[in-house]
Design a protein around this motif. Structure first.
Motif, PDB file in Angstrom:
ATOM      1  N   ALA A  83     -39.055  -4.286  -1.195  1.00 52.37           N
ATOM      2  CA  ALA A  83     -37.638  -4.534  -0.935  1.00 52.37           C
ATOM      3  C   ALA A  83     -37.102  -3.549   0.105  1.00 52.37           C
ATOM      4  O   ALA A  83     -36.352  -3.940   1.010  1.00 52.37           O
ATOM      5  CB  ALA A  83     -36.832  -4.431  -2.229  1.00 52.37           C
ATOM      6  N   ASP A  84     -37.490  -2.287   0.004  1.00 54.36           N
ATOM      7  CA  ASP A  84     -37.080  -1.285   0.988  1.00 54.36           C
ATOM      8  C   ASP A  84     -37.635  -1.620   2.373  1.00 54.36           C
ATOM      9  O   ASP A  84     -36.948  -1.484   3.379  1.00 54.36           O
ATOM     10  CB  ASP A  84     -37.540   0.113   0.572  1.00 54.36           C
ATOM     11  CG  ASP A  84     -36.776   0.659  -0.629  1.00 54.36           C
ATOM     12  OD1 ASP A  84     -35.707   0.090  -0.968  1.00 54.36           O
ATOM     13  OD2 ASP A  84     -37.250   1.652  -1.230  1.00 54.36           O
ATOM     14  N   LYS A 119     -35.538  -2.357   5.756  1.00 49.52           N
ATOM     15  CA  LYS A 119     -35.777  -1.608   6.990  1.00 49.52           C
ATOM     16  C   LYS A 119     -36.148  -2.540   8.132  1.00 49.52           C
ATOM     17  O   LYS A 119     -35.713  -2.346   9.268  1.00 49.52           O
ATOM     18  CB  LYS A 119     -36.864  -0.561   6.760  1.00 49.52           C
ATOM     19  CG  LYS A 119     -36.381   0.581   5.891  1.00 49.52           C
ATOM     20  CD  LYS A 119     -37.477   1.567   5.569  1.00 49.52           C
ATOM     21  CE  LYS A 119     -36.957   2.643   4.627  1.00 49.52           C
ATOM     22  NZ  LYS A 119     -37.985   3.596   4.260  1.00 49.52           N
ATOM     23  N   ALA A 120     -36.908  -3.576   7.859  1.00 49.44           N
ATOM     24  CA  ALA A 120     -37.265  -4.554   8.885  1.00 49.44           C
ATOM     25  C   ALA A 120     -36.022  -5.262   9.400  1.00 49.44           C
ATOM     26  O   ALA A 120     -35.896  -5.522  10.603  1.00 49.44           O
ATOM     27  CB  ALA A 120     -38.280  -5.553   8.335  1.00 49.44           C
ATOM     28  N   GLN A 121     -35.089  -5.568   8.507  1.00 51.87           N
ATOM     29  CA  GLN A 121     -33.830  -6.192   8.924  1.00 51.87           C
ATOM     30  C   GLN A 121     -33.024  -5.242   9.807  1.00 51.87           C
ATOM     31  O   GLN A 121     -32.418  -5.672  10.789  1.00 51.87           O
ATOM     32  CB  GLN A 121     -33.013  -6.607   7.700  1.00 51.87           C
ATOM     33  CG  GLN A 121     -33.594  -7.798   6.964  1.00 51.87           C
ATOM     34  CD  GLN A 121     -32.902  -8.062   5.636  1.00 51.87           C
ATOM     35  OE1 GLN A 121     -32.290  -7.173   5.038  1.00 51.87           O
ATOM     36  NE2 GLN A 121     -33.015  -9.299   5.164  1.00 51.87           N
ATOM     37  N   ILE A 178     -43.498  -2.602 -10.597  1.00 48.04           N
ATOM     38  CA  ILE A 178     -42.090  -2.415 -10.215  1.00 48.04           C
ATOM     39  C   ILE A 178     -41.976  -1.489  -9.003  1.00 48.04           C
ATOM     40  O   ILE A 178     -41.173  -1.733  -8.113  1.00 48.04           O
ATOM     41  CB  ILE A 178     -41.270  -1.874 -11.411  1.00 48.04           C
ATOM     42  CG1 ILE A 178     -40.973  -2.983 -12.398  1.00 48.04           C
ATOM     43  CG2 ILE A 178     -39.992  -1.208 -10.964  1.00 48.04           C
ATOM     44  CD1 ILE A 178     -39.977  -4.019 -11.921  1.00 48.04           C
ATOM     45  N   GLY A 179     -42.773  -0.461  -8.978  1.00 48.46           N
ATOM     46  CA  GLY A 179     -42.722   0.476  -7.850  1.00 48.46           C
ATOM     47  C   GLY A 179     -43.056  -0.211  -6.540  1.00 48.46           C
ATOM     48  O   GLY A 179     -42.398   0.002  -5.518  1.00 48.46           O
ATOM     49  N   LYS A 180     -44.083  -1.056  -6.549  1.00 47.56           N
ATOM     50  CA  LYS A 180     -44.468  -1.788  -5.334  1.00 47.56           C
ATOM     51  C   LYS A 180     -43.384  -2.777  -4.923  1.00 47.56           C
ATOM     52  O   LYS A 180     -43.137  -2.996  -3.751  1.00 47.56           O
ATOM     53  CB  LYS A 180     -45.798  -2.526  -5.527  1.00 47.56           C
ATOM     54  CG  LYS A 180     -46.993  -1.621  -5.524  1.00 47.56           C
ATOM     55  CD  LYS A 180     -47.231  -1.075  -4.128  1.00 47.56           C
ATOM     56  CE  LYS A 180     -48.486  -0.218  -4.130  1.00 47.56           C
ATOM     57  NZ  LYS A 180     -48.664   0.488  -2.888  1.00 47.56           N
ATOM     58  N   MET A 181     -42.708  -3.386  -5.900  1.00 48.31           N
ATOM     59  CA  MET A 181     -41.640  -4.332  -5.589  1.00 48.31           C
ATOM     60  C   MET A 181     -40.478  -3.610  -4.903  1.00 48.31           C
ATOM     61  O   MET A 181     -39.890  -4.128  -3.966  1.00 48.31           O
ATOM     62  CB  MET A 181     -41.169  -5.047  -6.856  1.00 48.31           C
ATOM     63  CG  MET A 181     -42.194  -6.064  -7.376  1.00 48.31           C
ATOM     64  SD  MET A 181     -41.775  -6.808  -8.969  1.00 48.31           S
ATOM     65  CE  MET A 181     -40.137  -7.410  -8.703  1.00 48.31           C
ATOM     66  N   LYS A 182     -40.179  -2.407  -5.375  1.00 46.83           N
ATOM     67  CA  LYS A 182     -39.106  -1.629  -4.754  1.00 46.83           C
ATOM     68  C   LYS A 182     -39.503  -1.240  -3.333  1.00 46.83           C
ATOM     69  O   LYS A 182     -38.690  -1.317  -2.412  1.00 46.83           O
ATOM     70  CB  LYS A 182     -38.794  -0.382  -5.574  1.00 46.83           C
ATOM     71  CG  LYS A 182     -37.646   0.430  -4.983  1.00 46.83           C
ATOM     72  CD  LYS A 182     -37.241   1.562  -5.869  1.00 46.83           C
ATOM     73  CE  LYS A 182     -36.144   2.436  -5.343  1.00 46.83           C
ATOM     74  NZ  LYS A 182     -35.627   2.245  -4.032  1.00 46.83           N
ATOM     75  N   LEU A 234     -37.938   5.430  10.428  1.00 48.17           N
ATOM     76  CA  LEU A 234     -37.904   4.432   9.363  1.00 48.17           C
ATOM     77  C   LEU A 234     -39.052   4.556   8.386  1.00 48.17           C
ATOM     78  O   LEU A 234     -38.953   4.058   7.281  1.00 48.17           O
ATOM     79  CB  LEU A 234     -37.845   3.023   9.965  1.00 48.17           C
ATOM     80  CG  LEU A 234     -36.517   2.721  10.635  1.00 48.17           C
ATOM     81  CD1 LEU A 234     -36.518   1.309  11.204  1.00 48.17           C
ATOM     82  CD2 LEU A 234     -35.348   2.890   9.692  1.00 48.17           C
ATOM     83  N   ASN A 235     -40.140   5.182   8.746  1.00 51.37           N
ATOM     84  CA  ASN A 235     -41.259   5.432   7.833  1.00 51.37           C
ATOM     85  C   ASN A 235     -41.544   4.254   6.905  1.00 51.37           C
ATOM     86  O   ASN A 235     -41.385   4.345   5.707  1.00 51.37           O
ATOM     87  CB  ASN A 235     -41.000   6.682   6.988  1.00 51.37           C
ATOM     88  CG  ASN A 235     -40.863   7.915   7.839  1.00 51.37           C
ATOM     89  OD1 ASN A 235     -41.507   8.048   8.865  1.00 51.37           O
ATOM     90  ND2 ASN A 235     -39.994   8.828   7.425  1.00 51.37           N
ATOM     91  N   LEU A 236     -41.966   3.160   7.482  1.00 48.40           N
ATOM     92  CA  LEU A 236     -42.269   1.995   6.661  1.00 48.40           C
ATOM     93  C   LEU A 236     -43.445   2.310   5.738  1.00 48.40           C
ATOM     94  O   LEU A 236     -44.431   2.877   6.156  1.00 48.40           O
ATOM     95  CB  LEU A 236     -42.594   0.787   7.552  1.00 48.40           C
ATOM     96  CG  LEU A 236     -41.420   0.301   8.399  1.00 48.40           C
ATOM     97  CD1 LEU A 236     -41.877  -0.824   9.332  1.00 48.40           C
ATOM     98  CD2 LEU A 236     -40.276  -0.165   7.532  1.00 48.40           C
TER      99      LEU A 236
END
Length: 116
Positions: A19-20, A24-26, A12-16, A110-112
């Motif tokens: 999604a973040d 950010k890419a958008q 779940i953590g990786k999925m979040k 943005l710290n991707l």
């Protein structure tokens, strides 16, 4: 099962994070589109010979115009050509610096996350 303890779903953590990252890419994509429009409208001046020759380009290096002072014509064709070339290089450098600074501002905080 003791009270107050939840359960955890692996991944779940990786999925979040994913999604973040997509969000950010958008944001970057939308900002890049606006930046491109801004750069097209921008006019950046390069000059040589203490302003005898001025070259103007857009923020994305599209040539706009050249201004040559009447005094520059007295310098002769070879010197004038050198001045135009130097002014073009100056305008190009300023334009690429502006583009780089604006892109850094756009992508800067943005710290991707590292999804690897």
């Amino acid at each position: 099962m003791s009270q107050g303890q939840g359960f955890s779903i692996p991944g779940i953590g990786k999925m979040k994070e994913l999604a973040d990252a997509v969000k950010k890419a958008q944001q970057i994509q939308e900002g890049a589109k606006q930046l491109q429009e801004d750069l097209e409208q921008m006019e950046i001046e390069g000059q040589a010979g203490d302003g005898l020759v001025k070259v103007f380009v857009s923020g994305n290096q599209e040539p706009r115009r050249v201004e040559i002072a009447p005094e520059a014509l007295n310098e002769g064709a070879e010197i004038l050509a050198d001045l135009v070339g130097a002014a073009m290089k100056d305008a190009y450098q300023k334009s690429t610096d502006t583009m780089r600074e604006r892109m850094e501002t756009l992508t800067g905080g943005l710290n991707l996350p590292n999804l690897g």
